[in-house]
Scaffold this active site. Structure first.
Site, PDB file in Angstrom:
ATOM      1  N   ASP A  57      96.213  58.789  68.130  1.00 22.33           N
ATOM      2  CA  ASP A  57      95.357  58.703  66.933  1.00 22.33           C
ATOM      3  C   ASP A  57      94.105  57.897  67.278  1.00 22.33           C
ATOM      4  O   ASP A  57      93.987  56.731  66.934  1.00 22.33           O
ATOM      5  CB  ASP A  57      96.171  58.032  65.817  1.00 22.33           C
ATOM      6  CG  ASP A  57      95.384  57.818  64.537  1.00 22.33           C
ATOM      7  OD1 ASP A  57      94.347  58.482  64.351  1.00 22.33           O
ATOM      8  OD2 ASP A  57      95.811  56.981  63.716  1.00 22.33           O
TER       9      ASP A  57
ATOM     10  N   LYS B 171     103.176  57.189  66.989  1.00 21.02           N
ATOM     11  CA  LYS B 171     101.712  57.261  66.927  1.00 21.02           C
ATOM     12  C   LYS B 171     101.106  56.051  67.636  1.00 21.02           C
ATOM     13  O   LYS B 171     101.422  54.912  67.312  1.00 21.02           O
ATOM     14  CB  LYS B 171     101.237  57.302  65.473  1.00 21.02           C
ATOM     15  CG  LYS B 171      99.731  57.450  65.334  1.00 21.02           C
ATOM     16  CD  LYS B 171      99.323  57.747  63.906  1.00 21.02           C
ATOM     17  CE  LYS B 171      99.167  56.527  63.061  1.00 21.02           C
ATOM     18  NZ  LYS B 171      98.015  55.667  63.417  1.00 21.02           N
TER      19      LYS B 171
ATOM     20  N   LYS C  91      90.919  59.438  66.794  1.00 21.75           N
ATOM     21  CA  LYS C  91      89.869  59.977  65.898  1.00 21.75           C
ATOM     22  C   LYS C  91      88.522  60.103  66.598  1.00 21.75           C
ATOM     23  O   LYS C  91      87.532  59.462  66.232  1.00 21.75           O
ATOM     24  CB  LYS C  91      89.718  59.084  64.651  1.00 21.75           C
ATOM     25  CG  LYS C  91      90.992  58.922  63.831  1.00 21.75           C
ATOM     26  CD  LYS C  91      90.732  58.147  62.550  1.00 21.75           C
ATOM     27  CE  LYS C  91      91.961  57.970  61.694  1.00 21.75           C
ATOM     28  NZ  LYS C  91      92.953  57.027  62.251  1.00 21.75           N
TER      29      LYS C  91
ATOM     30  N   ARG D 124     104.177  50.308  58.547  1.00 18.27           N
ATOM     31  CA  ARG D 124     104.742  49.020  58.151  1.00 18.27           C
ATOM     32  C   ARG D 124     106.089  49.060  57.429  1.00 18.27           C
ATOM     33  O   ARG D 124     106.900  48.151  57.664  1.00 18.27           O
ATOM     34  CB  ARG D 124     103.692  48.242  57.335  1.00 18.27           C
ATOM     35  CG  ARG D 124     102.551  47.782  58.213  1.00 18.27           C
ATOM     36  CD  ARG D 124     101.319  47.441  57.427  1.00 18.27           C
ATOM     37  NE  ARG D 124     100.698  48.631  56.846  1.00 18.27           N
ATOM     38  CZ  ARG D 124      99.608  48.608  56.095  1.00 18.27           C
ATOM     39  NH1 ARG D 124      99.026  47.460  55.814  1.00 18.27           N
ATOM     40  NH2 ARG D 124      99.091  49.723  55.629  1.00 18.27           N
TER      41      ARG D 124
ATOM     42  N   ASP E  84      81.889  62.307  68.236  1.00 20.01           N
ATOM     43  CA  ASP E  84      80.744  62.121  69.133  1.00 20.01           C
ATOM     44  C   ASP E  84      80.076  63.481  69.312  1.00 20.01           C
ATOM     45  O   ASP E  84      80.431  64.445  68.614  1.00 20.01           O
ATOM     46  CB  ASP E  84      81.257  61.543  70.478  1.00 20.01           C
ATOM     47  CG  ASP E  84      80.223  60.633  71.144  1.00 20.01           C
ATOM     48  OD1 ASP E  84      79.052  61.060  71.258  1.00 20.01           O
ATOM     49  OD2 ASP E  84      80.581  59.518  71.553  1.00 20.01           O
TER      50      ASP E  84
ATOM     51  N   THR F 126      91.139  57.920  53.989  1.00 18.96           N
ATOM     52  CA  THR F 126      91.749  57.604  52.681  1.00 18.96           C
ATOM     53  C   THR F 126      91.199  56.295  52.110  1.00 18.96           C
ATOM     54  O   THR F 126      91.420  55.988  50.950  1.00 18.96           O
ATOM     55  CB  THR F 126      93.291  57.547  52.785  1.00 18.96           C
ATOM     56  OG1 THR F 126      93.631  56.828  53.957  1.00 18.96           O
ATOM     57  CG2 THR F 126      93.890  58.918  52.858  1.00 18.96           C
TER      58      THR F 126
HETATM   59  O1  C5P Z   1     101.626  51.020  57.842  1.00 14.06           O
HETATM   60  P1  C5P Z   1     101.267  52.351  57.257  1.00 14.06           P
HETATM   61  O2  C5P Z   1     102.488  53.190  56.904  1.00 14.06           O
HETATM   62  O3  C5P Z   1     100.291  52.235  56.115  1.00 14.06           O
HETATM   63  O4  C5P Z   1     100.547  53.105  58.455  1.00 14.06           O
HETATM   64  C1  C5P Z   1      99.876  54.323  58.291  1.00 14.06           C
HETATM   65  C2  C5P Z   1      99.238  54.711  59.581  1.00 14.06           C
HETATM   66  O5  C5P Z   1      98.512  55.905  59.378  1.00 14.06           O
HETATM   67  C3  C5P Z   1      98.242  53.691  60.130  1.00 14.06           C
HETATM   68  O6  C5P Z   1      98.330  53.754  61.556  1.00 14.06           O
HETATM   69  C4  C5P Z   1      96.904  54.187  59.666  1.00 14.06           C
HETATM   70  O7  C5P Z   1      95.856  53.878  60.567  1.00 14.06           O
HETATM   71  C5  C5P Z   1      97.137  55.703  59.666  1.00 14.06           C
HETATM   72  N1  C5P Z   1      96.255  56.437  58.780  1.00 14.06           N
HETATM   73  C6  C5P Z   1      96.174  56.217  57.410  1.00 14.06           C
HETATM   74  N2  C5P Z   1      95.322  56.951  56.644  1.00 14.06           N
HETATM   75  C7  C5P Z   1      94.564  57.884  57.203  1.00 14.06           C
HETATM   76  C8  C5P Z   1      94.639  58.136  58.582  1.00 14.06           C
HETATM   77  C9  C5P Z   1      95.511  57.382  59.344  1.00 14.06           C
HETATM   78  O8  C5P Z   1      96.875  55.381  56.888  1.00 14.06           O
HETATM   79  N3  C5P Z   1      93.772  58.619  56.435  1.00 14.06           N
END
Ligand code: C5P
Length: 245
Positions: free
Chosen positions: A63, A36, A65, A218, A68, A127
């Site tokens: 990603d 991603k 998003k 992460r 517009d 979220t």
């Molecule tokens: O590090 P982590 O596992 O929390 O990363 C989750 C990824 O998913 C991040 O890139 C975050 O921006 C993305 N994301 C999220 N919640 C959302 C949409 C995207 O955590 N609702």
């Protein structure tokens, strides 16, 4: 590794430097099918980040998003398509017409260029937002109700699925149908910390609930041994699948 689990895991390349992203893709591509690219990497490096993943043999979830007016999002959607990404996303709150035009533009461009049509996903409610936050925005629905409403609107517009928290998977599948895709961030292996994700499930639990793809950042990119972290996730998913039988 050639398994169906490989094609369900998407690693979020949320890193500052393209070189670090390249290292991660090189290290993980044997076990992970898709990566991603979000605002952090794309704002700095643009399409060369996409090309880097493709050159190393991975697929891309872009990603960004988009949100517009319909014409602007439709044109951005075409541009994303022309970079050959496997999936990208737009905000459902941009409205039905915006989503319809994006879906139609991608479909038409893919046919005209005889290229693969990327999956177009909607972001429903971020979220990070609670029901109280929605109320402050003038939206008087609880988060789950709003998520399902926007998911159904995305389906009506011709989108392929949504990005949603693991707790919303079953509800969305029930209301929008099993074939409507759910891509799920916010998953955490039992052994890793939650970071800023508030309501987490393990990868295996999310797949059991019907997630089509998992986004993990992460717990893998910040692990001392990212490849082992991915392999542990795959193992947990496979164990949960076996428990089910
Ligand atoms: O590090 P982590 O596992 O929390 O990363 C989750 C990824 O998913 C991040 O890139 C975050 O921006 C993305 N994301 C999220 N919640 C959302 C949409 C995207 O955590 N609702």
């Amino acid at each position: 590794m050639e398994s169906s689990v490989k094609n369900k895991i998407i690693i979020a390349l949320d890193v500052d430097a393209l070189e670090r992203a390249r290292e991660l893709v090189g290290l993980l591509k044997s076990d992970v099918g898709m990566f991603k690219i979000g605002k952090q990497l794309f704002t700095r490096y643009g399409p060369q980040a996409i090309d880097m993943v493709h050159t190393l043999g991975g697929e891309v979830f872009l990603d960004l998003k988009f949100h517009d007016i319909p014409n602007t999002v439709a044109k951005a959607a075409e541009a994303a398509m022309m970079h050959g990404v496997f999936m990208f996303n737009i905000h459902a709150l941009g409205g039905l017409e915006m989503m319809k035009q994006a879906a139609a533009a991608v479909q038409a461009k893919a046919e005209a260029l005889k290229q693969r049509k990327p999956l177009v996903l909607a972001v429903t409610v971020l979220t990070s937002l609670s029901s109280a936050d929605l109320s402050a925005l003038g939206i008087n629905a609880a988060v789950p109700e709003q998520v399902v409403r926007l998911a159904c609107l995305a389906k009506t517009a011709g989108l392929d699925g949504v990005v949603a928290s693991p707790h919303e998977i079953e509800m969305i599948k029930k209301e929008c149908g099993q074939n409507f895709l759910v891509v799920t961030p916010g998953v955490r292996p039992r052994t890793s910390k939650a970071d800023d994700q508030k309501r987490v499930l393990t990868p295996g639990e999310a797949i059991r609930k019907g997630a089509d793809y998992l986004v993990v950042g992460r717990p893998v990119t910040g692990a001392p041994d990212p490849l082992k972290a991915v392999q542990d996730i795959i193992k947990e998913i496979e164990e949960q699948a076996t428990d089910r039988r």
